[in-house]
Design an enzyme around this catalytic site. Structure first.
Site, PDB file in Angstrom:
ATOM      1  N   GLY A   1      -9.838   0.069   2.463  1.00  0.00           N
ATOM      2  CA  GLY A   1     -10.203  -0.180   3.854  1.00  0.00           C
ATOM      3  C   GLY A   1     -10.227   1.069   4.700  1.00  0.00           C
ATOM      4  O   GLY A   1     -10.953   1.155   5.701  1.00  0.00           O
ATOM      5  N   ASN A   2      -9.435   2.097   4.313  1.00  0.00           N
ATOM      6  CA  ASN A   2      -9.384   3.337   5.075  1.00  0.00           C
ATOM      7  C   ASN A   2     -10.721   4.084   5.059  1.00  0.00           C
ATOM      8  O   ASN A   2     -10.979   4.931   5.901  1.00  0.00           O
ATOM      9  CB  ASN A   2      -8.302   4.258   4.531  1.00  0.00           C
ATOM     10  CG  ASN A   2      -8.579   4.684   3.101  1.00  0.00           C
ATOM     11  OD1 ASN A   2      -8.486   3.884   2.183  1.00  0.00           O
ATOM     12  ND2 ASN A   2      -8.928   5.936   2.906  1.00  0.00           N
TER      13      ASN A   2
ATOM     14  N   LYS B   1      -4.000 -13.659   1.734  1.00  0.00           N
ATOM     15  CA  LYS B   1      -4.858 -12.507   1.991  1.00  0.00           C
ATOM     16  C   LYS B   1      -4.924 -12.207   3.480  1.00  0.00           C
ATOM     17  O   LYS B   1      -5.374 -13.032   4.279  1.00  0.00           O
ATOM     18  CB  LYS B   1      -6.268 -12.778   1.453  1.00  0.00           C
ATOM     19  CG  LYS B   1      -7.214 -11.593   1.600  1.00  0.00           C
ATOM     20  CD  LYS B   1      -6.807 -10.457   0.712  1.00  0.00           C
ATOM     21  CE  LYS B   1      -7.829  -9.324   0.754  1.00  0.00           C
ATOM     22  NZ  LYS B   1      -7.415  -8.174  -0.051  1.00  0.00           N
TER      23      LYS B   1
ATOM     24  N   LYS C   1     -10.575  -7.441  -3.263  1.00  0.00           N
ATOM     25  CA  LYS C   1     -11.645  -6.535  -3.671  1.00  0.00           C
ATOM     26  C   LYS C   1     -11.284  -5.724  -4.907  1.00  0.00           C
ATOM     27  O   LYS C   1     -12.156  -5.395  -5.712  1.00  0.00           O
ATOM     28  CB  LYS C   1     -12.007  -5.586  -2.532  1.00  0.00           C
ATOM     29  CG  LYS C   1     -10.941  -4.555  -2.251  1.00  0.00           C
ATOM     30  CD  LYS C   1     -11.421  -3.416  -1.396  1.00  0.00           C
ATOM     31  CE  LYS C   1     -10.313  -2.413  -1.176  1.00  0.00           C
ATOM     32  NZ  LYS C   1      -9.806  -1.825  -2.429  1.00  0.00           N
TER      33      LYS C   1
ATOM     34  N   LYS D   1      -3.801  -3.172  -6.579  1.00  0.00           N
ATOM     35  CA  LYS D   1      -4.510  -2.034  -7.162  1.00  0.00           C
ATOM     36  C   LYS D   1      -4.032  -1.778  -8.585  1.00  0.00           C
ATOM     37  O   LYS D   1      -4.842  -1.536  -9.500  1.00  0.00           O
ATOM     38  CB  LYS D   1      -4.305  -0.788  -6.285  1.00  0.00           C
ATOM     39  CG  LYS D   1      -4.924  -0.899  -4.899  1.00  0.00           C
ATOM     40  CD  LYS D   1      -4.576   0.282  -4.039  1.00  0.00           C
ATOM     41  CE  LYS D   1      -5.293   0.228  -2.690  1.00  0.00           C
ATOM     42  NZ  LYS D   1      -5.075  -1.025  -1.945  1.00  0.00           N
TER      43      LYS D   1
END
Length: 326
Positions: A9-10, A122, A206, A264
Site C-alpha cells: 500500500g505504501n 481485512k 493481495k 506476506k
C-alpha cells in the site's frame, strides 16, 4: 525471467497521507521507476493493494443520498482496479517508451463456504479513534477492530483459489506486454448454484492472491515489495536483524503479526512450497537488487540463492524459459 511484483500500500499512499489523487499519482510515478528497471530485463506482472482506496470509495458510496444502498465491495474493488490500473498503466508507459503495457480488470475465485465470511479481518479505509469507529459501526452496520493505535473497518477476506483471467494474462505476456492485474487481490467472485460467476462482499488479501497469480502464470519469482527491507527478527530491540536467506519452514517458525508481515510470509512460503522457485520480501526501490541476490529476505526451498542463474541455470539445448515451452 517471469516476475510477479506485488506492491504494498505504501507504493500508492503512505500512512498519514490524505487520499488525494495527486499524492497517489506521484507515488506511482516513483514506483514505476523501480518497476521499469525490472521490466527492461524480464517479463513483468504487477499487482497492487487497494485497502485505503476501496475504503474511501465505500465511504463516499455510503454517504451518497442518491443511492438506495451503497455499492457492494466487489464493484468497489473493480473501481479501484480501473483507477489504480490507469495510474500504473500511464506511469509504466512513460517509463518504458514503446513497450506495451496492459491493465486487466481481474476476478479472483473464492469459495462460498469460506469461514472468513463469518469472521471479517481485512482492514479497509481510513483510521479512526475508537469512539468514532464504534459510532460509525453502529450507524452503518460495519464491523470495526483495532489496527495498532487506531481503529478501522474490517470486511471478510476469503482465501483466493484461482485467478480467473489467467489465459488472457498469458496472451499479453507472450505479446511482450507488462501486465497489471489482480489489483486489491482481485474482484472476489464465487460460482453460484447455477455455476455462474457472481461477486461477493469481501476483499481478498493481495499478497496471497499474488502467490496464486504467480503459480498460475508459472512465474520464476514472486516479489512482495513494501517499505521495509525484509523480514526481521527481534524487531524493535538492539538484537534486531534482517533475515537474508530463508526456507519456508524457517519463516513459518517465526511469530509474526497476522495484520502486517504475516500474510506476506504466508504468500512467499506458499509460492516456494508449491513451485520450488524463488520468492522475496523487500523494499520497492531494491527490486533489481533483490533479483540479483543482494537485498531483501529471499526465500527458496533450500534457503540459498546466488542470483538469476540459480533460477535459470545454463542448460544445453534449452532455448526458452519453461513458460514458453510447448
Amino acid at each position: 525471467m517471469r516476475i510477479v511484483a506485488a506492491l504494498g500500500g505504501n507504493a500508492l499512499m503512505r500512512r498519514g497521507d490524505k487520499p488525494d489523487a495527486r499524492t497517489q499519482i506521484d507515488n506511482v510515478k516513483r514506483a514505476a521507476k523501480a518497476l521499469a528497471a525490472l521490466a527492461e530485463e524480464h517479463e513483468l506482472i504487477i499487482t497492487h493493494g487497494n485497502g485505503p482506496q476501496v475504503g474511501t470509495l465505500a465511504l463516499e458510496s455510503a454517504n451518497d443520498e442518491r443511492l438506495s444502498e451503497p455499492y457492494p465491495f466487489d464493484t468497489l474493488g473493480a473501481e479501484t482496479q480501473g483507477m489504480i490500473g490507469y495510474w500504473l498503466l500511464q506511469a509504466m508507459q512513460n517509463a518504458l517508451p514503446g513497450r506495451h503495457v496492459a491493465s486487466l480488470i481481474s476476478q479472483t475465485l473464492v469459495l462460498s463456504g469460506d469461514p472468513a465470511f463469518n469472521n471479517p479481518t481485512k482492514f479497509v479505509g481510513e483510521v479512526y479513534d475508537e469512539a468514532t469507529a464504534r459510532a460509525l459501526a453502529a450507524e452503518r452496520g460495519w464491523t470495526v477492530k483495532p489496527d495498532g493505535a487506531h481503529w478501522r473497518r474490517v470486511v471478510a477476506s476469503p482465501k483466493p483459489q484461482r485467478f480467473i483471467e489467467t489465459r488472457m494474462a498469458r496472451i499479453l505476456l507472450q505479446a511482450g506486454a507488462v501486465v497489471v492485474c489482480s489489483g486489491g487481490g482481485g474482484v472476489p467472485v464465487i460460482r453460484n448454484a447455477k455455476g455462474k460467476l457472481e461477486g461477493v462482499e469481501a476483499v481478498v488479501d493481495k499478497d496471497l492472491t499474488a502467490a496464486v497469480l504467480a503459480e498460475h502464470l508459472e512465474a520464476d519469482a514472486l516479489l512482495i515489495l513494501t517499505d521495509v527491507d525484509g523480514v526481521r527478527t527481534d524487531y524493535g530491540t538492539p538484537q534486531e536483524k534482517r533475515i537474508d536467506r530463508a526456507t519456508p519452514a524457517s519463516l513459518r517458525a517465526l511469530d509474526l503479526p497476522a495484520g502486517s508481515m504475516g500474510p506476506k510470509v504466508e504468500a512467499v512460503c506458499r509460492f516456494v512450497e508449491l513451485t520450488g522457485d524463488m520468492a522475496a520480501i523487500g523494499r520497492l526501490e531494491d527490486a533489481t537488487e533483490i533479483i540479483d541476490g543482494t537485498a531483501g529476505t529471499i526465500v527458496t526451498a533450500g534457503g540459498d540463492y546466488g542470483g538469476p542463474e540459480d533460477i535459470h541455470p545454463p542448460m544445453p539445448g534449452l532455448m526458452f524459459p519453461r513458460h514458453q515451452q510447448f
